[in-house]
Design a protein around this motif. Sequence first.
Motif, PDB file in Angstrom:
ATOM      1  N   MET A   1       0.727  -1.070  -0.505  1.00 53.92           N
ATOM      2  CA  MET A   1       0.114   0.064  -0.529  1.00 53.92           C
ATOM      3  C   MET A   1       0.995   1.538  -0.196  1.00 53.92           C
ATOM      4  N   PRO A   2       0.564   2.311  -0.712  1.00 52.31           N
ATOM      5  CA  PRO A   2       1.449   3.801  -1.210  1.00 52.31           C
ATOM      6  C   PRO A   2       0.859   4.437   0.213  1.00 52.31           C
ATOM      7  N   ALA A   3       2.206   5.629   0.031  1.00 54.52           N
ATOM      8  CA  ALA A   3       2.141   6.753   0.980  1.00 54.52           C
ATOM      9  C   ALA A   3       1.294   6.750   0.400  1.00 54.52           C
ATOM     10  N   ILE A   4       1.080   8.098   0.718  1.00 56.76           N
ATOM     11  CA  ILE A   4       0.269   9.487   0.796  1.00 56.76           C
ATOM     12  C   ILE A   4       1.160  10.533   0.215  1.00 56.76           C
ATOM     13  N   ALA A   5       1.379  11.054  -1.206  1.00 55.24           N
ATOM     14  CA  ALA A   5       2.165  11.869  -1.672  1.00 55.24           C
ATOM     15  C   ALA A   5       1.391  13.348  -1.000  1.00 55.24           C
ATOM     16  N   LEU A  32     -11.027  17.246  -2.281  1.00 58.71           N
ATOM     17  CA  LEU A  32      -9.694  17.231  -1.950  1.00 58.71           C
ATOM     18  C   LEU A  32      -9.392  15.522  -3.180  1.00 58.71           C
ATOM     19  N   TYR A  33      -8.334  15.790  -3.831  1.00 60.29           N
ATOM     20  CA  TYR A  33      -8.311  14.338  -3.859  1.00 60.29           C
ATOM     21  C   TYR A  33      -7.018  13.616  -4.022  1.00 60.29           C
ATOM     22  N   VAL A  34      -7.247  12.358  -2.738  1.00 58.40           N
ATOM     23  CA  VAL A  34      -6.141  11.951  -2.683  1.00 58.40           C
ATOM     24  C   VAL A  34      -4.614  11.811  -3.769  1.00 58.40           C
ATOM     25  N   ARG A  35      -3.880  12.156  -3.657  1.00 59.01           N
ATOM     26  CA  ARG A  35      -2.953  11.951  -4.857  1.00 59.01           C
ATOM     27  C   ARG A  35      -0.734  10.804  -4.333  1.00 59.01           C
ATOM     28  N   TYR A  36      -0.452  10.837  -4.915  1.00 57.95           N
ATOM     29  CA  TYR A  36       0.264   9.170  -4.735  1.00 57.95           C
ATOM     30  C   TYR A  36       1.342   9.773  -5.838  1.00 57.95           C
ATOM     31  N   ASP A  37       2.596   9.246  -5.332  1.00 59.80           N
ATOM     32  CA  ASP A  37       3.588   9.651  -6.314  1.00 59.80           C
ATOM     33  C   ASP A  37       3.912   8.510  -6.921  1.00 59.80           C
ATOM     34  N   THR A  38       3.508   8.881  -8.655  1.00 62.57           N
ATOM     35  CA  THR A  38       3.263   8.061  -9.184  1.00 62.57           C
ATOM     36  C   THR A  38       4.104   7.386 -10.013  1.00 62.57           C
TER      37      THR A  38
END
Lengths: 404, 404
Positions: A1-5, A32-38
Amino acid sequence: MPAIAYLECSRCQNQISANKYETVCPKCAGALYVRYDTEALKKTATRPEPGGSQSMWRYASVLPDVSPVTLGEGWTPILPSRRNPNIFLKEEATNPTGTFKARGMSMAVSMARHYGLKKLAAPSAGNAAGALAAYAAAAGIEAHIFMPKDVPFANYLEGVAYGANVTLVDGLISDCARIVNERKEKEGWFDISTLKEPFRVEGKKTMGYELVEQLNWTYPDAVFYPTGGGVGLIGMWKAFEEMEQLGWVTGKRPKMIAIQASGCAPVAKAYKEGANTSQMFENASTFAAGLRVPKPYGDYIILDIVRQSGGTVVDIPDETILDSLLDWSRDEGLLLSPEGAAATAAYDHLIENGFLKPRDKVVIFNTGAGLKYVDMIAEAMGVTRPNSTKLPERVPVGGIITPQ
Amino acid sequence: MPAIAYLECSRCQNQISANKYETVCPKCAGALYVRYDTEALKKTATRPEPGGSQSMWRYASVLPDVSPVTLGEGWTPILPSRRNPNIFLKEEATNPTGTFKARGMSMAVSMARHYGLKKLAAPSAGNAAGALAAYAAAAGIEAHIFMPKDVPFANYLEGVAYGANVTLVDGLISDCARIVNERKEKEGWFDISTLKEPFRVEGKKTMGYELVEQLNWTYPDAVFYPTGGGVGLIGMWKAFEEMEQLGWVTGKRPKMIAIQASGCAPVAKAYKEGANTSQMFENASTFAAGLRVPKPYGDYIILDIVRQSGGTVVDIPDETILDSLLDWSRDEGLLLSPEGAAATAAYDHLIENGFLKPRDKVVIFNTGAGLKYVDMIAEAMGVTRPNSTKLPERVPVGGIITPQ
């Protein structure tokens, strides 16, 4: 599971940290949107294995790093219809609490527990209440729920049974929202309302991942989505974007068809008028309780997605919703929710007017179980309760027999 | 899918052909089992692939050769409980029509269509009616349903919505069964009643296959099964036997725990008395509608299986059922059916009296959605409808608010 950026505003693209459970954009109050490090995600995220989790958590590699509060939500069946093999029904009735709301609440309550919140509050047109109450119960968190007093009885009863604090309001969901807003600071509630926090969208996006996976990692031509608050539609569009970035799917995205009830059609009205936001829909009234949202918070996002996708917004009168509900129960063996039946009716409408062809592959969302609307469907059909003294008149029944 | 070798009587072992849709043993009226050629099956049957069908038809290699009438039934979640990781809840609420009855009816209606039947009839304590109505609608077959007039309203409404011919009877399921029996010849109905034909068991056996597969092809120590007609328990035992023959599972079979309501406990009474069959239970009454079967047709099979397995039969009073229902909704976030809550209550009872230990791995069946029992649960809790004039009194609600 990725960290939230970071969290990103859907309106002004402002970026803020996810160090605590945020609500809306502090600058413009956008959702708000959750964004990850693509780039990092491309290395770690993997398409789920066929034998993986049988819940929405099969997409854990593209969901926030959290210990899930799960009741088995998601990974719902996609059923080809009997009438046309190009029509697929995405059957969300099989979710815990019987509706798609389980996905958003599983994610949001997981994050609430992660951030250490103790008291959650929400207004609800009905089904969000049941889902919030269930996941809060599972997480050991307090739930405070405000619903219109004429919600389906099942929604009321489940909230109470799950031990939530349920208050009935003589008004609409917009009145309920105002009450939550007025009281939350004093009571120490976190407002988990539709699009006033970023994680319900993040749970609902799994519907987009699922339908693409279930169609062998391809897009359908159109997606029919009954749209009250519109979180599912917004979530699916986010999913499509993420999947394309990850290379999980290619091709033309589906036309997104937002469906409303004619008795409460703020987005349909705005769409027709070419507006970018909706106006409060006065005297909202429909038996599709989940569509009774007179001014969706994410109207600007919904309208943008529908237009980007080449889709449309359709509004359906209650009588036509009921006709389609009975059509699908009698010819397909599926008792849809009124919201789902609004979507099947919208399909018929768009075939009739030529917007779509019967050969187009479409996914229609039945967002909840018809069983949650027993009282409203009965009322719409003119069926009375069998243990009342009055016998059903408008339906083909054999009457009551007293054995000798 | 294998050919059926023959049908075998569960009582006298008489063997008859499956060339037409048979009812019960022509010699002794015993319930019939479907039998395959075991040696042939060993060559063709294969454990399902992890990515295979997400319905009970993943076990097609051990089910009759037929074109399925399917609505996505089976392959339901198995949820570890929060209170004890050795307690698994088998959540049958996610089936079409919200209960385990979908499995038996999917199979039986598939066979009915295969054999060319046009009119099916059944008595029902409630949930079988909804399932029969749905699958008959999907198959384009007529359904004639007889139910006690005080069934949960959801059961009545869904039957009507699916277009079945529903008759309410001022009596119990045994009265309904008698009426079907008296009329079927004249009306040309095929009687698809519990255990009066061989295929509902064959569909229900998939519960046994599933729980073993979901426990990585091992047996639990005990299975808790709310027992009205008992078809699921009978089907699971058949599944265990078949899986052992195929080498899919080994080891000690689970103790089978049959659960009844104290207000209708014919099998529990027979078990205590050491009898091989039950007596008609007079004045049967319980809010667990599915357990209100005063003389199950397969009582002799149920009693035999329970004894063979080293299990037991437990009966639970309605007050204790309601307590367990609220315990599981408030602490686990799961709104069980009253029948499922009878099973969770039975677990507590058997831990308390030492019959089982907390370290024993058990599977408890929640046979249906609590949402189908909204009226009965509300009545048991003393909750009134929110749109009535009377306000709820016995529950912690905030009352009705009129916005200013």
